[in-house]
Write an enzyme that holds these catalytic residues in place. Sequence first.
Site: not given
Ligand SMILES: [Zn+2]
Length: 277
Positions: A99, A96, A246
């Site tokens: 990010e 992504h 994350e």
């Molecule tokens: Zn992501």
Amino acid sequence: MFTPPFESYWDSSIMTVPNRRWGTSCLVILLVLMAGCAGGGRGAEERLETDGRTSPSRTVFAYEEIIIGRTPGNRAISCRLLGDGPEVVLIMATIHGNEPAGTPLVEALHVHLRDHPEPVAGRTIMLIPVANPDGFSNRTRTNARGVDLNRNFPAGNFQSRKRNGVQPLSEPESQALHDLILSRRPARIVSIHQPLSCVDYDGPARELARAMSAASDLPLRKLGGMPGSLGSWAGEDLGIPIITVELPGGASRLSQDELWQRYGEMLLVAITGDRMP
Ligand SMILES: [Zn+2]
């Protein structure tokens, strides 16, 4: 705010490597000086003075850099292969594009392994600092065609939508990752995202996720498989342990060194499996 520093590096130094050639003919020997440029580590002269007299083999870090595909925006998707051992570990960042903190973290991992190569023994470490170069450059979640690459894998739960791609692997980036994973069969995969601040997993990776969580300040959370995600395909369908890291949103403001201090040990745990490095 983290500013992508890698554009010129991607577009200049590595474009001559032929696509999908795995043999030794395309082995790229990059001197420590170049790795220093990429990662901001210690300079070549210092390394030669400190390491060269006792361990010449450690003064030059050899790795293979391959281009696994090109984006709709004609940017290369680069993968670095460290070592040539039988156990393959894939660590990738920024599928992504908005990010981006995983990218300097992967660079920091490369710098660390250059200086402390012990975890590479018996393994092939595959590093993809930017899995979505168009999105990274444009600061968008999707690729240049507006497709979320992490919904474009041929998982059983794939959902055909414009934003997911109308069919699995409609995008060259997801196709390249798919082909790499099937050809190299990594024992473990780590994909670094933001901003949910946890360690998530798919497939048989619960213990690894626990160990990685314990090595960081990120709690273990099972977010559940997203349709057409890399985790759903590689983890749930292929049975490859896959960790979705994350990082917090604020990680984008951290320096490469700060990222390494907070999350480096967690990545070393990922390389060595559930054993501590
Ligand atoms: Zn992501």
